[in-house]
Write an enzyme that holds these catalytic residues in place. Structure first.
Site, PDB file in Angstrom:
ATOM      1  N   SER A 186      25.862  24.908  37.030  1.00 35.29           N
ATOM      2  CA  SER A 186      25.753  26.101  36.194  1.00 35.29           C
ATOM      3  C   SER A 186      24.394  26.307  35.554  1.00 35.29           C
ATOM      4  O   SER A 186      24.043  27.427  35.194  1.00 35.29           O
ATOM      5  CB  SER A 186      26.822  26.051  35.103  1.00 35.29           C
ATOM      6  OG  SER A 186      26.681  24.865  34.340  1.00 35.29           O
ATOM      7  N   HIS A 214      31.679  28.218  38.832  1.00 35.47           N
ATOM      8  CA  HIS A 214      30.699  29.273  39.122  1.00 35.47           C
ATOM      9  C   HIS A 214      30.709  29.732  40.578  1.00 35.47           C
ATOM     10  O   HIS A 214      30.015  30.678  40.937  1.00 35.47           O
ATOM     11  CB  HIS A 214      29.288  28.810  38.747  1.00 35.47           C
ATOM     12  CG  HIS A 214      29.112  28.696  37.266  1.00 35.47           C
ATOM     13  ND1 HIS A 214      28.708  29.755  36.488  1.00 35.47           N
ATOM     14  CD2 HIS A 214      29.339  27.658  36.430  1.00 35.47           C
ATOM     15  CE1 HIS A 214      28.674  29.360  35.218  1.00 35.47           C
ATOM     16  NE2 HIS A 214      29.058  28.091  35.158  1.00 35.47           N
ATOM     17  N   LYS A 246      34.719  33.510  35.164  1.00 37.09           N
ATOM     18  CA  LYS A 246      33.358  33.826  35.597  1.00 37.09           C
ATOM     19  C   LYS A 246      33.414  34.912  36.675  1.00 37.09           C
ATOM     20  O   LYS A 246      33.640  36.066  36.353  1.00 37.09           O
ATOM     21  CB  LYS A 246      32.656  32.544  35.982  1.00 37.09           C
ATOM     22  CG  LYS A 246      32.364  31.763  34.696  1.00 37.09           C
ATOM     23  CD  LYS A 246      32.119  30.315  34.811  1.00 37.09           C
ATOM     24  CE  LYS A 246      31.906  29.754  33.404  1.00 37.09           C
ATOM     25  NZ  LYS A 246      32.091  28.321  33.330  1.00 37.09           N
TER      26      LYS A 246
HETATM   27  C1  LIG Z   1      32.234  27.409  32.318  1.00 39.10           C
HETATM   28  C2  LIG Z   1      32.558  26.085  32.933  1.00 39.10           C
HETATM   29  C3  LIG Z   1      33.718  25.402  32.581  1.00 39.10           C
HETATM   30  C4  LIG Z   1      34.586  25.857  31.451  1.00 39.10           C
HETATM   31  O1  LIG Z   1      35.348  26.973  31.790  1.00 39.10           O
HETATM   32  P1  LIG Z   1      35.926  27.916  30.629  1.00 39.10           P
HETATM   33  O2  LIG Z   1      37.005  28.681  31.279  1.00 39.10           O
HETATM   34  O3  LIG Z   1      34.798  28.754  30.153  1.00 39.10           O
HETATM   35  O4  LIG Z   1      36.424  27.002  29.549  1.00 39.10           O
HETATM   36  C5  LIG Z   1      34.025  24.250  33.272  1.00 39.10           C
HETATM   37  N1  LIG Z   1      33.212  23.781  34.245  1.00 39.10           N
HETATM   38  C6  LIG Z   1      32.070  24.403  34.578  1.00 39.10           C
HETATM   39  C7  LIG Z   1      31.206  23.835  35.653  1.00 39.10           C
HETATM   40  C8  LIG Z   1      31.699  25.551  33.915  1.00 39.10           C
HETATM   41  O5  LIG Z   1      30.551  26.143  34.208  1.00 39.10           O
END
Ligand SMILES: *Cc1c(COP(=O)(O)O)cnc(C)c1O
Length: 394
Positions: A186, A214, A246
């Protein structure tokens, strides 16, 4: 207000953060009436959003909005209880059936957030006596899950398979072994080679948990389900985790894998057992998002068109200023060090909202500007950001 005994030290800790240029605050981001989602007001200033993870523009998709509203009309605004008490509706089960197919897995389980899913998954499947092998740059939720699990854990250098192989080689034969990795990282925009990872896992008798937060909706020619699909390894990976928050435009998370592991999670994952199930609107939107991504490749194709247009032009701008961006995806970070927040402010003044990411989210000395592209960005907006960046970096 009277000062409560003992809170002064917290104030001092904030001052220390400010002195180090690390103080964070939440900016207010509001829609501009009549404009698309990506045009917003940031603390009152009009700007184009280049830092959201709404990669496919689904946040404002009419099909998702209608599904969310229909779910509210039918089920109300809350789920009423945790999954194991009375929070599992037919809508949740429909989503899980659809997800299992989407991820080419036997079964799937919905969680409330990606953060909660990672903590709950690792804590639910791994215990003292087991081994965890984590990429050095894995998401914080994976690290927190590892800490909570009580397992022995070790981190290999980012995407360094030789290093991982040496660690697997040295680990004692007792205990289960799990390798955990993000598929698309990310904060760097680079990708794990899951085929190599599967080979290693099979050689050393380890299982893999891959976090597709992502990559979901972004990778995978046929269904858009993630990098495991794109690299043809869905069935070699024990658990594919991902989020609806996302690329899928909404909120929530899931894990897909063999039925036996899903059943273990229903019995052991505390984040699932002790938390109220997602509200119907969120589940309805997630179900619609999975179907849209699976059946309509056009947002995904549009995103990649934008990446293919923007990346070489970005590289040319950065080269003029002695900088680079080694990304392979829609996440485009540029390491700028201490001047990152000043660059963000200057871009915002020109109408572009891009966030600076500082330690401890990224390693010391690697503060970066993190640009993210969306299918919904127009050529004009992409060109605008490029010239603003060129100006600001000069
Ligand atoms: C954003 C993210 C999460 C967390 O997800 P949320 O639904 O925002 O809590 C977990 N792992 C990765 C790699 C992320 O980028």
């Amino acid at each position: 207000m009277e000062t409560l005994t003992g809170i002064e030290a917290y104030g001092q800790s904030l001052e220390a953060l400010a002195d180090a240029g690390r103080l964070r605050r939440c900016r207010t981001v509001e829609p501009v009436p009549g404009e698309p989602w990506l045009v917003c007001r940031v603390d009152g200033r009009r700007a184009v959003n280049f830092c959201s993870n709404n990669y496919l523009g689904l946040t404002e998709d009419a099909r998702l909005k209608e599904a969310a509203m229909a779910a509210v009309r039918k089920h109300g605004v809350g789920s009423g209880a945790s999954r194991l008490v009375s929070g599992t509706s037919g809508l949740v089960l429909e989503l899980e059936t659809e997800l299992a197919r989407f991820k080419d897995a036997e079964a799937a389980l919905v969680f409330n957030t990606g953060y909660q899913a990672n903590v709950a998954l690792i804590q639910g499947l791994v215990a003292a006596g087991d081994w965890l092998f984590l990429d050095k740059l894995n998401h914080a939720s994976i690290v927190d899950g590892a800490l909570l699990s009580g397992a022995r854990w070790t981190r290999y250098r980012h995407l360094d398979w030789e290093h991982l192989a040496r660690k697997l080689e040295k680990a004692p034969a007792d205990g289960r072994k799990w390798i955990v990795t993000d598929s698309l990282f990310s904060m760097d925009g680079d990708l794990a080679d899951l085929r190599v990872l599967c080979d290693l896992a099979e050689r050393y008798g380890a299982l893999i948990l891959v976090d597709e937060a992502h990559a979901t909706g972004v990778f995978g020619e046929e269904r858009g389900s993630g990098l495991a699909e794109a690299q043809g390894v869905c069935r070699r990976i024990a658990l594919q985790m991902g989020t609806f928050s996302k690329g899928l435009g909404g909120f929530g998370a899931y894990v897909a894998g063999p039925e036996v592991l899903i059943r273990v999670l229903i019995n052991r994952a505390r984040g699932l057992i002790y938390s109220t199930a997602l509200p119907p609107a969120v589940v309805g939107a997630a179900l619609a998002a999975v179907r849209v991504v699976r059946d309509d490749p056009s947002p995904r194709q549009k995103l990649w068109e934008n990446v293919r247009y923007f990346k070489p032009r970005l590289d040319a701008v950065l080269a003029r200023h002695g900088l680079s961006c080694p990304s392979e995806s829609q996440i485009l970070p540029v390491v700028l060090g201490d001047r990152v927040m000043a660059v963000c402010e200057a871009l915002l003044a020109r109408g572009y909202f891009v966030q600076g990411i500082r330690p401890p989210t990224v390693p010391e000395g690697t503060s970066r500007l993190r640009m993210t592209l969306s299918a919904a960005h127009t050529r004009e907006q992409l060109d605008g950001l490029l010239s603003a960046l060129d100006e600001v970096l000069a």
